[in-house]
Design a protein around this motif. Structure first.
Motif, mmCIF file in Angstrom:
data_model
loop_
_atom_site.group_PDB
_atom_site.id
_atom_site.type_symbol
_atom_site.label_atom_id
_atom_site.label_comp_id
_atom_site.label_asym_id
_atom_site.label_seq_id
_atom_site.Cartn_x
_atom_site.Cartn_y
_atom_site.Cartn_z
ATOM 1 N N ASN A 1 -23.985 -13.263 -4.620
ATOM 2 C CA ASN A 1 -24.661 -12.750 -5.821
ATOM 3 C C ASN A 1 -26.169 -13.025 -5.778
ATOM 4 O OD1 ASN A 1 -22.161 -11.971 -6.703
ATOM 5 N ND2 ASN A 1 -21.862 -13.711 -8.083
ATOM 6 N N MET A 2 -26.542 -14.240 -5.373
ATOM 7 C CA MET A 2 -27.968 -14.600 -5.383
ATOM 8 C C MET A 2 -28.747 -13.813 -4.329
ATOM 9 S SD MET A 2 -28.004 -18.691 -6.124
ATOM 10 C CE MET A 2 -27.181 -19.115 -4.608
ATOM 11 N N LEU A 3 -28.123 -13.611 -3.172
ATOM 12 C CA LEU A 3 -28.814 -12.874 -2.106
ATOM 13 C C LEU A 3 -28.972 -11.407 -2.490
ATOM 14 C CD1 LEU A 3 -27.060 -14.755 0.782
ATOM 15 C CD2 LEU A 3 -29.553 -14.567 0.559
ATOM 16 N N GLN A 4 -27.971 -10.864 -3.176
ATOM 17 C CA GLN A 4 -28.101 -9.476 -3.641
ATOM 18 C C GLN A 4 -29.200 -9.385 -4.691
ATOM 19 O OE1 GLN A 4 -23.969 -8.550 -4.438
ATOM 20 N NE2 GLN A 4 -23.735 -7.541 -2.446
ATOM 21 N N GLU A 5 -29.251 -10.382 -5.573
ATOM 22 C CA GLU A 5 -30.321 -10.399 -6.591
ATOM 23 C C GLU A 5 -31.704 -10.474 -5.927
ATOM 24 O OE1 GLU A 5 -29.763 -13.370 -9.684
ATOM 25 O OE2 GLU A 5 -31.854 -13.132 -10.323
ATOM 26 N N ALA A 6 -31.790 -11.174 -4.811
ATOM 27 C CA ALA A 6 -33.077 -11.302 -4.104
ATOM 28 C C ALA A 6 -33.397 -10.043 -3.289
ATOM 29 C CB ALA A 6 -33.056 -12.537 -3.206
ATOM 30 N N GLY A 7 -32.464 -9.091 -3.237
ATOM 31 C CA GLY A 7 -32.776 -7.794 -2.623
ATOM 32 C C GLY A 7 -32.256 -7.568 -1.210
ATOM 33 N N LYS B 1 -11.318 -34.692 13.961
ATOM 34 C CA LYS B 1 -10.416 -34.838 12.812
ATOM 35 C C LYS B 1 -11.161 -35.360 11.577
ATOM 36 C CE LYS B 1 -6.146 -35.277 15.313
ATOM 37 N NZ LYS B 1 -5.173 -36.144 15.927
ATOM 38 N N GLU B 2 -12.310 -36.029 11.823
ATOM 39 C CA GLU B 2 -13.118 -36.555 10.717
ATOM 40 C C GLU B 2 -13.960 -35.467 10.057
ATOM 41 O OE1 GLU B 2 -13.345 -39.911 9.719
ATOM 42 O OE2 GLU B 2 -11.543 -39.982 10.970
ATOM 43 N N VAL B 3 -14.063 -34.332 10.729
ATOM 44 C CA VAL B 3 -14.981 -33.295 10.287
ATOM 45 C C VAL B 3 -14.542 -32.722 8.939
ATOM 46 C CG1 VAL B 3 -15.696 -30.920 10.809
ATOM 47 C CG2 VAL B 3 -15.753 -32.658 12.589
ATOM 48 N N SER B 4 -15.511 -32.438 8.084
ATOM 49 C CA SER B 4 -15.196 -31.875 6.769
ATOM 50 C C SER B 4 -14.450 -30.564 6.944
ATOM 51 C CB SER B 4 -16.481 -31.682 5.977
ATOM 52 O OG SER B 4 -16.781 -30.347 5.805
ATOM 53 N N SER B 5 -13.553 -30.248 6.002
ATOM 54 C CA SER B 5 -12.594 -29.182 6.265
ATOM 55 C C SER B 5 -13.142 -27.781 6.055
ATOM 56 C CB SER B 5 -11.358 -29.390 5.412
ATOM 57 O OG SER B 5 -11.735 -29.384 4.066
ATOM 58 N N GLU B 6 -14.231 -27.611 5.318
ATOM 59 C CA GLU B 6 -14.690 -26.251 5.056
ATOM 60 C C GLU B 6 -16.161 -26.064 5.400
ATOM 61 O OE1 GLU B 6 -11.863 -25.563 1.195
ATOM 62 O OE2 GLU B 6 -13.554 -24.218 1.521
ATOM 63 N N TRP B 7 -16.409 -25.113 6.263
ATOM 64 C CA TRP B 7 -17.780 -24.774 6.637
ATOM 65 C C TRP B 7 -18.047 -23.331 6.253
ATOM 66 C CZ3 TRP B 7 -17.420 -26.565 12.448
ATOM 67 C CH2 TRP B 7 -17.447 -27.970 12.490
ATOM 68 N N LEU B 8 -19.323 -23.065 5.925
ATOM 69 C CA LEU B 8 -19.713 -21.726 5.488
ATOM 70 C C LEU B 8 -20.912 -21.245 6.311
ATOM 71 C CD1 LEU B 8 -19.535 -19.474 3.321
ATOM 72 C CD2 LEU B 8 -20.893 -20.932 1.825
ATOM 73 N N CYS B 9 -20.819 -20.006 6.790
ATOM 74 C CA CYS B 9 -21.958 -19.360 7.452
ATOM 75 C C CYS B 9 -22.166 -18.026 6.742
ATOM 76 C CB CYS B 9 -21.661 -19.157 8.937
ATOM 77 S SG CYS B 9 -22.975 -18.295 9.825
ATOM 78 N N VAL B 10 -23.271 -17.910 6.005
ATOM 79 C CA VAL B 10 -23.570 -16.695 5.249
ATOM 80 C C VAL B 10 -24.590 -15.887 6.039
ATOM 81 C CG1 VAL B 10 -24.472 -15.801 3.071
ATOM 82 C CG2 VAL B 10 -23.298 -17.992 3.093
ATOM 83 N N MET B 11 -24.338 -14.600 6.204
ATOM 84 C CA MET B 11 -25.289 -13.747 6.903
ATOM 85 C C MET B 11 -25.770 -12.663 5.942
ATOM 86 S SD MET B 11 -25.785 -10.695 8.637
ATOM 87 C CE MET B 11 -24.261 -9.982 9.177
ATOM 88 N N ALA B 12 -27.094 -12.644 5.682
ATOM 89 C CA ALA B 12 -27.664 -11.633 4.787
ATOM 90 C C ALA B 12 -28.635 -10.767 5.583
ATOM 91 C CB ALA B 12 -28.394 -12.308 3.640
ATOM 92 N N GLU B 13 -28.498 -9.451 5.413
ATOM 93 C CA GLU B 13 -29.372 -8.545 6.173
ATOM 94 C C GLU B 13 -30.429 -7.954 5.251
ATOM 95 O OE1 GLU B 13 -27.192 -5.976 8.728
ATOM 96 O OE2 GLU B 13 -28.884 -4.594 8.975
ATOM 97 N N LYS B 14 -31.661 -7.803 5.754
ATOM 98 C CA LYS B 14 -32.745 -7.207 4.939
ATOM 99 C C LYS B 14 -32.619 -5.692 4.995
ATOM 100 C CE LYS B 14 -37.737 -6.905 4.421
ATOM 101 N NZ LYS B 14 -39.032 -7.458 4.783
#
Ligand code: SAM
Length: 240
Positions: free
Chosen positions: A177-183, A227-240
């Motif tokens: 939502n925020m990236l869409q708001e930023a255009g 196994k110690e690694v946090s369980s959720e990772w996020l990679c967001v890709m926004a195109e101009k």
């Protein structure tokens, strides 16, 4: 008295030490997200909130036919990034600048790829920051945001530490939502989730989202450190 090390703005001796620790902590998520980024060998790249400069180096290795840039508002991070990339800085292949993401010392439309690893949760005026990133992106260029979903970026559970420093952790829908708001014209999110001992990648795009199972018995395939690694990772890709 010993300074309190800050993830938000690492400074001084304690900041330098913390940047080394972060390199260790953040390497699993950084390598995972770099696998998800298509970087061409002549892409001009910029890493924002570059910390130690290790990700500037990794991006330059992927795009050696163009310059790679880094920016950080901490003078300690800038100094460390220059030391990390000494030879390529001296040869003019890598440039590191001290600046806030809200006011970067770059011309419009300079970069093909811009990355922000484990840093956007510290950006206070996030929509304007996303607009400033868009200003310096070329048309069709891509902006990647990488972080642990719950603030645990990596191996060590220091999410509470982030919160102590006023960090705000957005989920994939909020980023969209925020990236869409930023255009930005399109936004896609990939989520790595260790759930019921399985590894998923979720992809969100304009057509909706799809969920893909990558590996069964995921934890059985991990070494002790993973196994110690946090369980959720996020990679967001926004195109101009
Ligand atoms: C948690 S560290 C992450 C460093 C590195 N990207 C990594 O993944 O290990 C956050 C970095 O972002 C920088 N930073 C935070 N807010 C910033 C802003 N508004 N403008 C520029 N840099 C910022 C900090 O100085 C720090 O070096």
């Amino acid at each position: 008295m010993e300074e309190k090390p800050s993830y938000k703005k690492p400074e001084g001796q304690s900041g330098e030490k913390l940047l080394d620790i972060m390199d260790h902590e953040h390497t699993p998520i950084a390598l995972w997200s770099l696998e998800n980024m298509e970087v061409k060998e002549d892409d001009v790249t910029l890493d924002i909130g570059c910390g130690s400069g290790l990700n500037i180096k990794r991006l330059y290795e992927k795009s050696p036919k163009a310059k790679s840039y880094g920016v950080d508002y901490s003078s300690t991070s800038v100094r460390k990034s220059i030391m990390m990339n000494r030879k390529d800085v001296d040869e003019g292949n890598i440039v590191v600048e001290e600046a806030d993401v809200l006011d970067m010392p770059f011309e419009d439309e300079q970069f093909n790829i811009i990355t922000a690893f484990s840093t956007v949760f510290f950006w206070p005026d996030i929509i304007n920051a996303f607009k400033e990133v868009k200003r310096v992106l070329k048309s069709g260029g891509k902006f990647f945001i990488v972080q642990g979903i719950n603030g645990n970026n990596n191996c060590q559970p220091h999410g509470d530490k982030g919160n102590d420093e006023g960090a705000v952790f957005y989920n994939d829908q909020e980023f969209k939502n925020m990236l869409q708001e930023a255009g930005y014209s399109s936004v896609k999110c990939i989520i790595r989730k260790v759930q019921e001992n399985k590894k998923f990648v979720k992809t969100y795009n304009s057509e909706g989202y799809s969920e893909e199972l990558i590996i069964d018995n995921f934890k059985d395939n991990m070494n002790e450190e993973e196994k110690e690694v946090s369980s959720e990772w996020l990679c967001v890709m926004a195109e101009k």
